[in-house]
Design a protein around this motif. Sequence first.
Motif, PDB file in Angstrom:
ATOM      1  N   GLY A  56       0.780  -1.225   0.000  1.00 39.15           N
ATOM      2  CA  GLY A  56       0.000   0.000   0.000  1.00 39.15           C
ATOM      3  C   GLY A  56       0.811   1.273   0.000  1.00 39.15           C
ATOM      4  N   VAL A  57       2.135   1.178  -0.156  1.00 40.76           N
ATOM      5  CA  VAL A  57       3.018   2.340  -0.077  1.00 40.76           C
ATOM      6  C   VAL A  57       3.752   2.508  -1.399  1.00 40.76           C
ATOM      7  CG1 VAL A  57       4.999   3.366   1.133  1.00 40.76           C
ATOM      8  CG2 VAL A  57       3.304   2.029   2.407  1.00 40.76           C
ATOM      9  N   MET A  58       3.905   3.748  -1.816  1.00 40.60           N
ATOM     10  CA  MET A  58       4.693   4.039  -3.015  1.00 40.60           C
ATOM     11  C   MET A  58       6.178   4.051  -2.664  1.00 40.60           C
ATOM     12  SD  MET A  58       2.690   4.644  -5.699  1.00 40.60           S
ATOM     13  CE  MET A  58       3.612   5.758  -6.757  1.00 40.60           C
ATOM     14  N   ASN A  59       6.928   3.137  -3.287  1.00 39.94           N
ATOM     15  CA  ASN A  59       8.390   3.053  -3.157  1.00 39.94           C
ATOM     16  C   ASN A  59       8.882   3.089  -1.712  1.00 39.94           C
ATOM     17  OD1 ASN A  59      11.050   2.830  -3.881  1.00 39.94           O
ATOM     18  ND2 ASN A  59      10.984   4.461  -5.407  1.00 39.94           N
ATOM     19  N   GLU A 132      17.737  -0.549  -6.441  1.00 48.59           N
ATOM     20  CA  GLU A 132      16.320  -0.417  -6.763  1.00 48.59           C
ATOM     21  C   GLU A 132      15.721  -1.790  -7.103  1.00 48.59           C
ATOM     22  OE1 GLU A 132      14.771   2.364  -6.283  1.00 48.59           O
ATOM     23  OE2 GLU A 132      16.608   3.494  -5.890  1.00 48.59           O
ATOM     24  N   PHE A 133      14.509  -1.995  -6.611  1.00 47.13           N
ATOM     25  CA  PHE A 133      13.724  -3.189  -6.947  1.00 47.13           C
ATOM     26  C   PHE A 133      12.847  -2.793  -8.131  1.00 47.13           C
ATOM     27  CE2 PHE A 133      10.256  -6.332  -5.705  1.00 47.13           C
ATOM     28  CZ  PHE A 133      11.017  -7.471  -5.991  1.00 47.13           C
ATOM     29  N   ILE A 134      13.153  -3.334  -9.302  1.00 48.93           N
ATOM     30  CA  ILE A 134      12.585  -2.849 -10.564  1.00 48.93           C
ATOM     31  C   ILE A 134      11.413  -3.723 -11.002  1.00 48.93           C
ATOM     32  CG2 ILE A 134      13.076  -2.255 -12.957  1.00 48.93           C
ATOM     33  CD1 ILE A 134      14.635  -0.609 -10.909  1.00 48.93           C
ATOM     34  N   LEU A 135      10.323  -3.073 -11.349  1.00 54.62           N
ATOM     35  CA  LEU A 135       9.133  -3.750 -11.868  1.00 54.62           C
ATOM     36  C   LEU A 135       8.988  -3.482 -13.359  1.00 54.62           C
ATOM     37  CD1 LEU A 135       6.277  -5.104 -11.692  1.00 54.62           C
ATOM     38  CD2 LEU A 135       5.396  -2.819 -11.145  1.00 54.62           C
ATOM     39  N   SER A 171      14.509   7.150 -17.866  1.00 59.62           N
ATOM     40  CA  SER A 171      14.301   7.368 -16.435  1.00 59.62           C
ATOM     41  C   SER A 171      13.281   6.372 -15.914  1.00 59.62           C
ATOM     42  CB  SER A 171      13.793   8.794 -16.191  1.00 59.62           C
ATOM     43  OG  SER A 171      13.379   8.948 -14.849  1.00 59.62           O
ATOM     44  N   LEU A 172      13.531   5.844 -14.702  1.00 57.73           N
ATOM     45  CA  LEU A 172      12.583   4.915 -14.106  1.00 57.73           C
ATOM     46  C   LEU A 172      11.425   5.643 -13.432  1.00 57.73           C
ATOM     47  CD1 LEU A 172      15.061   2.327 -12.586  1.00 57.73           C
ATOM     48  CD2 LEU A 172      13.609   2.021 -14.578  1.00 57.73           C
ATOM     49  N   ASN A 173      11.510   6.948 -13.295  1.00 61.21           N
ATOM     50  CA  ASN A 173      10.441   7.721 -12.656  1.00 61.21           C
ATOM     51  C   ASN A 173       9.374   8.066 -13.694  1.00 61.21           C
ATOM     52  OD1 ASN A 173      11.743   7.765 -10.130  1.00 61.21           O
ATOM     53  ND2 ASN A 173      13.105   9.379 -10.859  1.00 61.21           N
ATOM     54  N   THR A 174       8.702   7.053 -14.213  1.00 60.65           N
ATOM     55  CA  THR A 174       7.690   7.245 -15.242  1.00 60.65           C
ATOM     56  C   THR A 174       6.339   6.795 -14.715  1.00 60.65           C
ATOM     57  OG1 THR A 174       8.300   5.082 -16.118  1.00 60.65           O
ATOM     58  CG2 THR A 174       9.306   7.001 -17.157  1.00 60.65           C
ATOM     59  N   THR A 175       5.276   7.260 -15.384  1.00 60.63           N
ATOM     60  CA  THR A 175       3.934   6.992 -14.878  1.00 60.63           C
ATOM     61  C   THR A 175       3.067   6.219 -15.859  1.00 60.63           C
ATOM     62  OG1 THR A 175       3.214   9.156 -15.693  1.00 60.63           O
ATOM     63  CG2 THR A 175       3.955   9.039 -13.402  1.00 60.63           C
ATOM     64  N   ARG A 181       9.697   0.626 -13.870  1.00 60.34           N
ATOM     65  CA  ARG A 181       9.854   1.584 -12.780  1.00 60.34           C
ATOM     66  C   ARG A 181      10.416   0.895 -11.542  1.00 60.34           C
ATOM     67  NH1 ARG A 181       4.172   3.308 -12.955  1.00 60.34           N
ATOM     68  NH2 ARG A 181       4.347   2.227 -14.950  1.00 60.34           N
ATOM     69  N   SER A 182      10.935   1.697 -10.626  1.00 59.91           N
ATOM     70  CA  SER A 182      11.331   1.207  -9.307  1.00 59.91           C
ATOM     71  C   SER A 182      10.120   1.265  -8.386  1.00 59.91           C
ATOM     72  CB  SER A 182      12.475   2.053  -8.739  1.00 59.91           C
ATOM     73  OG  SER A 182      12.726   1.690  -7.392  1.00 59.91           O
ATOM     74  N   ILE A 183       9.880   0.166  -7.647  1.00 60.34           N
ATOM     75  CA  ILE A 183       8.751   0.159  -6.717  1.00 60.34           C
ATOM     76  C   ILE A 183       9.194  -0.002  -5.264  1.00 60.34           C
ATOM     77  CG2 ILE A 183       7.053  -0.637  -8.397  1.00 60.34           C
ATOM     78  CD1 ILE A 183       7.376  -3.465  -7.171  1.00 60.34           C
TER      79      ILE A 183
END
Length: 231
Positions: A56-59, A132-135, A171-175, A181-183
Amino acid sequence: RGDIDVVPEIAAAKEQVLVLQALELGEHYLLLDPIPHPTVDQAFYPRSQILYTVNGVMNPKITMYPGEVQRWRLLNAAEGKFMSVRLEGHPLHAIAWDGLTLPAPEPEAEILLSAGNRADLLIQAGEPGVYEFILSPGSSQKPNIPGMPAAVDAGTPIPGVDTGTQTAPASLNTTGELAVRSILTVEVVGDGPTMALPASLPAWDPPLPPVNRTRTVEYTVEREMDHTTFI
């Protein structure tokens, strides 16, 4: 729970339960009502953005010390997303899938989870640093992500499925819905006793009775000409 929990190396490892979700939200971060009869261009739940969360938490952040072993228990709790995950600079040692123990830890570069899948992993922290844990998310229409079976990775045509190769953005900071992305962030810092990985595990291997009958079951989703959905 079972015999795997009393393996000394596993019993000594800190346990982390990590529930991965893809929260489909509207423009103002609200859960929207489902669309009763979506068109071919619509999903069952309308959304303008998807938030990928861990518990339930972002990163969130996990802290480990060099040489520490932790047991991560992953659950893909998304409604329909594939999730391929990897940890920068670290192999993921799979020890069980959906509660079924393997005969020994299996190191993997990435782990692929379908919706509802569970995986138990052992993570041994490396050198001090931030990792980073990458998804890499995938969908039924775009399933070509790391760890997907070779037929899809190779681009074999599948009716109605886009198998175009997914590449990570600069960049991994994408939406974007399926952007890499990194989670989760892992910080390796401090010191402590070096821990070990188990050499073997009490594998789930019960005797199976002979198969005396087989059935073929097919699940389909089809639409009428007016896009009304029926199963």
